[in-house]
Design a protein around this motif. Sequence first.
Motif, PDB file in Angstrom:
ATOM      1  N   ALA A 155       0.927  -1.243  -0.123  1.00  0.00           N
ATOM      2  CA  ALA A 155      -0.066   0.104  -0.199  1.00  0.00           C
ATOM      3  C   ALA A 155       0.734   1.115  -0.090  1.00  0.00           C
ATOM      4  N   LYS A 156       0.316   2.419  -0.653  1.00  0.00           N
ATOM      5  CA  LYS A 156       1.226   3.435  -0.520  1.00  0.00           C
ATOM      6  C   LYS A 156       1.411   4.136   0.588  1.00  0.00           C
ATOM      7  N   SER A 157       0.680   3.803   1.703  1.00  0.00           N
ATOM      8  CA  SER A 157       0.800   4.182   3.022  1.00  0.00           C
ATOM      9  C   SER A 157       2.027   3.466   3.782  1.00  0.00           C
ATOM     10  N   VAL A 158       2.463   2.639   3.184  1.00  0.00           N
ATOM     11  CA  VAL A 158       3.584   1.751   3.847  1.00  0.00           C
ATOM     12  C   VAL A 158       5.036   2.454   3.252  1.00  0.00           C
ATOM     13  N   SER A 159       5.779   2.714   4.282  1.00  0.00           N
ATOM     14  CA  SER A 159       6.877   3.336   3.795  1.00  0.00           C
ATOM     15  C   SER A 159       7.981   2.273   3.542  1.00  0.00           C
ATOM     16  N   VAL A 160       8.946   2.869   2.594  1.00  0.00           N
ATOM     17  CA  VAL A 160      10.008   2.139   2.300  1.00  0.00           C
ATOM     18  C   VAL A 160      10.982   1.728   3.452  1.00  0.00           C
ATOM     19  N   ASN A 161      11.146   2.628   4.431  1.00  0.00           N
ATOM     20  CA  ASN A 161      11.971   2.154   5.656  1.00  0.00           C
ATOM     21  C   ASN A 161      11.242   1.069   6.378  1.00  0.00           C
ATOM     22  N   GLN A 162       9.913   1.182   6.493  1.00  0.00           N
ATOM     23  CA  GLN A 162       9.287  -0.072   7.099  1.00  0.00           C
ATOM     24  C   GLN A 162       9.507  -1.390   6.581  1.00  0.00           C
ATOM     25  N   VAL A 163       9.282  -1.293   5.118  1.00  0.00           N
ATOM     26  CA  VAL A 163       9.566  -2.553   4.476  1.00  0.00           C
ATOM     27  C   VAL A 163      11.235  -3.019   4.625  1.00  0.00           C
ATOM     28  N   ILE A 164      12.113  -2.157   4.608  1.00  0.00           N
ATOM     29  CA  ILE A 164      13.501  -2.410   4.946  1.00  0.00           C
ATOM     30  C   ILE A 164      13.853  -2.868   6.425  1.00  0.00           C
ATOM     31  N   LYS A 165      13.085  -2.337   7.249  1.00  0.00           N
ATOM     32  CA  LYS A 165      13.204  -2.911   8.665  1.00  0.00           C
ATOM     33  C   LYS A 165      12.752  -3.998   9.048  1.00  0.00           C
ATOM     34  N   THR A 166      11.648  -4.500   8.106  1.00  0.00           N
ATOM     35  CA  THR A 166      10.802  -5.672   8.292  1.00  0.00           C
ATOM     36  C   THR A 166      11.788  -6.833   7.743  1.00  0.00           C
ATOM     37  N   ALA A 167      12.227  -6.648   6.665  1.00  0.00           N
ATOM     38  CA  ALA A 167      13.304  -7.593   6.170  1.00  0.00           C
ATOM     39  C   ALA A 167      14.125  -7.849   6.910  1.00  0.00           C
ATOM     40  N   LYS A 168      15.029  -6.709   7.288  1.00  0.00           N
ATOM     41  CA  LYS A 168      16.359  -7.208   8.018  1.00  0.00           C
ATOM     42  C   LYS A 168      16.037  -7.939   9.101  1.00  0.00           C
ATOM     43  N   SER A 211      11.953 -17.189   2.268  1.00  0.00           N
ATOM     44  CA  SER A 211      10.268 -17.340   2.566  1.00  0.00           C
ATOM     45  C   SER A 211       9.907 -16.714   3.913  1.00  0.00           C
ATOM     46  N   ARG A 212      10.826 -16.932   4.759  1.00  0.00           N
ATOM     47  CA  ARG A 212      10.482 -16.138   5.921  1.00  0.00           C
ATOM     48  C   ARG A 212      10.305 -14.528   5.996  1.00  0.00           C
ATOM     49  N   ILE A 213      11.227 -14.166   5.227  1.00  0.00           N
ATOM     50  CA  ILE A 213      11.194 -12.686   4.793  1.00  0.00           C
ATOM     51  C   ILE A 213       9.734 -12.360   4.218  1.00  0.00           C
ATOM     52  N   LEU A 214       9.453 -13.081   3.309  1.00  0.00           N
ATOM     53  CA  LEU A 214       8.423 -12.793   2.383  1.00  0.00           C
ATOM     54  C   LEU A 214       6.985 -13.080   3.193  1.00  0.00           C
ATOM     55  N   ALA A 215       7.174 -14.008   4.265  1.00  0.00           N
ATOM     56  CA  ALA A 215       6.045 -14.024   5.076  1.00  0.00           C
ATOM     57  C   ALA A 215       5.782 -12.888   5.983  1.00  0.00           C
ATOM     58  N   LYS A 216       6.958 -12.355   6.491  1.00  0.00           N
ATOM     59  CA  LYS A 216       6.981 -11.222   7.584  1.00  0.00           C
ATOM     60  C   LYS A 216       6.598  -9.928   7.078  1.00  0.00           C
ATOM     61  N   LEU A 217       7.187  -9.733   5.516  1.00  0.00           N
ATOM     62  CA  LEU A 217       6.653  -8.510   4.801  1.00  0.00           C
ATOM     63  C   LEU A 217       5.185  -8.674   4.517  1.00  0.00           C
ATOM     64  N   GLU A 218       4.524  -9.834   4.266  1.00  0.00           N
ATOM     65  CA  GLU A 218       2.971 -10.150   4.043  1.00  0.00           C
ATOM     66  C   GLU A 218       2.310  -9.648   5.345  1.00  0.00           C
ATOM     67  N   GLU A 219       2.956 -10.199   6.673  1.00  0.00           N
ATOM     68  CA  GLU A 219       2.141  -9.993   7.742  1.00  0.00           C
ATOM     69  C   GLU A 219       2.337  -8.642   8.277  1.00  0.00           C
ATOM     70  N   LYS A 220       3.500  -8.073   8.257  1.00  0.00           N
ATOM     71  CA  LYS A 220       3.705  -6.691   8.853  1.00  0.00           C
ATOM     72  C   LYS A 220       3.358  -5.561   7.893  1.00  0.00           C
ATOM     73  N   CYS A 221       3.642  -5.813   6.711  1.00  0.00           N
ATOM     74  CA  CYS A 221       3.495  -4.871   5.555  1.00  0.00           C
ATOM     75  C   CYS A 221       2.317  -4.896   4.744  1.00  0.00           C
ATOM     76  N   GLY A 222       1.728  -5.913   4.847  1.00  0.00           N
ATOM     77  CA  GLY A 222       0.803  -6.498   3.591  1.00  0.00           C
ATOM     78  C   GLY A 222       1.196  -6.506   2.331  1.00  0.00           C
ATOM     79  N   ALA A 223       2.455  -7.079   2.065  1.00  0.00           N
ATOM     80  CA  ALA A 223       3.255  -6.848   0.891  1.00  0.00           C
ATOM     81  C   ALA A 223       3.126  -8.314   0.089  1.00  0.00           C
ATOM     82  N   LYS A 224       3.106  -8.202  -1.061  1.00  0.00           N
ATOM     83  CA  LYS A 224       2.570  -9.438  -1.880  1.00  0.00           C
ATOM     84  C   LYS A 224       3.814  -9.304  -2.853  1.00  0.00           C
ATOM     85  N   LEU A 225       4.496 -10.613  -3.274  1.00  0.00           N
ATOM     86  CA  LEU A 225       5.567 -10.678  -4.414  1.00  0.00           C
ATOM     87  C   LEU A 225       4.805 -10.388  -5.729  1.00  0.00           C
ATOM     88  N   ARG A 226       5.554  -9.482  -6.324  1.00  0.00           N
ATOM     89  CA  ARG A 226       4.596  -8.892  -7.544  1.00  0.00           C
ATOM     90  C   ARG A 226       4.841 -10.014  -8.731  1.00  0.00           C
TER      91      ARG A 226
END
Length: 807
Positions: A728-741, A792-807
């Motif tokens: 979502a546009k409301s999710v910041s890039v910084n939030q994505v990076i922190k979740t992935a790390k 796989s764990r990174i993608l799962a956390k990104l979906e959980e925390k940021c609502g991210a889906k692999l394009r």
Amino acid sequence: MKAPLIWLKDFTDINVDVKTLADAMTISGSKVETIITSGEDISDVYTGKITDIKDHPDSDHLHIVTVDMGRDDLGHDLQIVCGAPNVYVGMICPVAVVGAKLPGGSIKKGKLRGVDSYGMCCSIDELGVPAEGHEGADEYGLWNMPKDTPLGVDIKEILGLGDSTIDFEITPNRPDCFSIEGLGREAAVTMGTEFRPVNPVIRQEGSLVTEDVVRIDIEEPDLCYRYCGRLVEDVKIGPSPAWMADKLSQAGMRPINNIVDITNYVCLEMGQPMHAFDLNYLVGKHIIVRTAKDGEVIKTLDGNEHVLNSSNLVIADEQKACAIAGVMGGENSEVLPESTTILFESAMFNPVSVRKTALNNGLRTEASARYEKNLDPENTLRALNRACELVEMLGCGKVSKGVVDNYPTKRVMNHIPFRPEKINAFLGIKAETSFMKNILTKLECTFATEDGVEFVIPPTFRPDLEAEADIAEEVARFYGYNKIEPSLLSGKETTLGGRTYSQNIVEKICNTLVSNGYFEAITYSFEAPSELDNLRLPEDSVLRRQVKISNPLGDDSSVMRTSMIPSMLRIAARNSSRGVQSAKVFESAFVYLPDEDVNQLPEERRMLSGFNYTNFVAATNAKLFYDTRDVIQELFRILGIRSFAFEPCTDDPSFHPGCTASVMVNGKKCGVIGIIHPDVASAFEAPEKTCVFDIEVAPLIAASRLERTYKSIPRFPAIPRDLSLLVAKSVSVNQVIKTAKAAGGKYLEDCEFFNVYEDEKLGNDVKAVAISLTFRSPDKTLADSDIADDISRILAKLEEKCGAKLR
């Protein structure tokens, strides 16, 4: 202050050349600006006698004259073509022979309407010399010299030219040196010769008694310390003698008439301004020193009218103001050619009052310039007596008996402890006590002992001598600054200078930005209050509490800045308006934040502020923002700051809400970076595509770690993996990076984003964020199977925390 050498010699014997004297005076504290020698632009001009005159055959106003130069080498029948109307046979005049040099040029042999001319007969104006004091020089035409003038004599001898004048640069704290007498005293002490002060003697042959005729009252003793007056009867106004006119001219003052010249002469000689009133124009023969009435008008000697106020001190009679005290006399009582009885006055006024009055009335005179320096009240009567002595010497009047001397406010001088050992320790010399006393005595200081302690008492003409350090300076001046050997202060040792840790960090910050293409600027710390309006700051913003300057140069510099952003945007606007298509500028300086307690000094907070703008159409706000942010990231890495982040900021009114981030260090906000708001850009006339950063420096210094720990180069290769995520546009890039790390596991070495993409095809509220993951093991070469679970764990956390889906 111009001091003719011949005038200085009246006060002491000078047995050295003028250059040696000037060098010695400079070393002793009386700095010499230049040495002027009169008549330098005149040569080969001699006295000659007209022996024959013939009309020019081809002119109705030129004459062919024959001149006897009185010398064989110059000729006895020199032919000169002359157009002067007053030439006659037997006239003696200055003659410039062929090769002569005059202020207007050189003389060559020439022809005037077909007749050879071998020189030029001169007027005194052509010699560049004032006519005053020289008999026959005021005629229209040639200088008609006295009949007994010898022929063939160099005109510089006749005029007394060739004398040197020393131009001194006198500091305002030395009023005594604004006089020939004061400089003569300095020269005597410097050269070790006897000083001869002015000691006037007057015969007082007039029939009147000054005290019986004139009354002087001082209504403002705080503004007029002393006022003296003497009458002069049977005044005869005329030209001054040549010796006086020459001295005045060499000192830079034009001779006028004997009475005016006497007051000017005393002013230059003794440093005491004087004035003369026509007694017949003083109503009641009564001098009243008072403050002016509001709106009172006086017409001064320069012909201008001045409207006075109650802060101006005036010299008045019983009906009107007759002079602006210490500044200029009035027309209503000036000495005229028909004046027969005059009142010479000499006074001492409050220097601050004189300066304010002069400024208030737009007047700056020789008198006011001297009074402002705090003259010596003890010199007042002596200067008056000197003027009257000159009146008798010149035969231009008879001095009346007696004097009126009203002296309500006497000057009290400090008693300064005299401790020779302390003076030596202070200066680093070993001067004898007898030497010190000798010097101070020659400077007219006196000594006194009180309760077993010896004191130095300065003379009243030295108000600058206030403390022991001043006495030490007087000793040092004549001991010789050039004789003082360099030495370390007692008990001090040399130390190796260096920067503090904070200074090193600031230096590293500046160097890093410069290496990234930024130019460093230096701006003023004061600005206009309206600059904060241009930043769109709310009325209750803490930044609107500014330190006001009590004496600003103008409204545009009336407060100390609380933000550096206006300074940066002004630079951006100036460069853009001059055709600079893109620019990067920064400054590390202070803002000034007032304390709640007005008695406390404001906080001086060092900030790092800068901008990066472009006028290129293809550039986008996003690219400009990330380019600027990358520089700040590199700066933080070089400073060794481990914990920093950029978080979205939408509530800063000065910045674009969609292109702004708070700069976080160790979890706390220390600054802002973003594209300026379009309204702010318009207010400052800066480019709309301007990215500004404004960061507090203190948190950067506190979080910095300059020590570096060696880490060996990895032995095994890394595995890069790129992920393109829809969020979502409301999710910041910084939030994505922190979740992935946080979900990356032990092999994740780094995570960076490299692109953000938005398109209607993705959805109105969706954006694509591309991140790069770097995996590495210190022990082996990783295979895809080693990192599959981590991804796989990174993608799962990104979906959980940021609502991210692999394009």
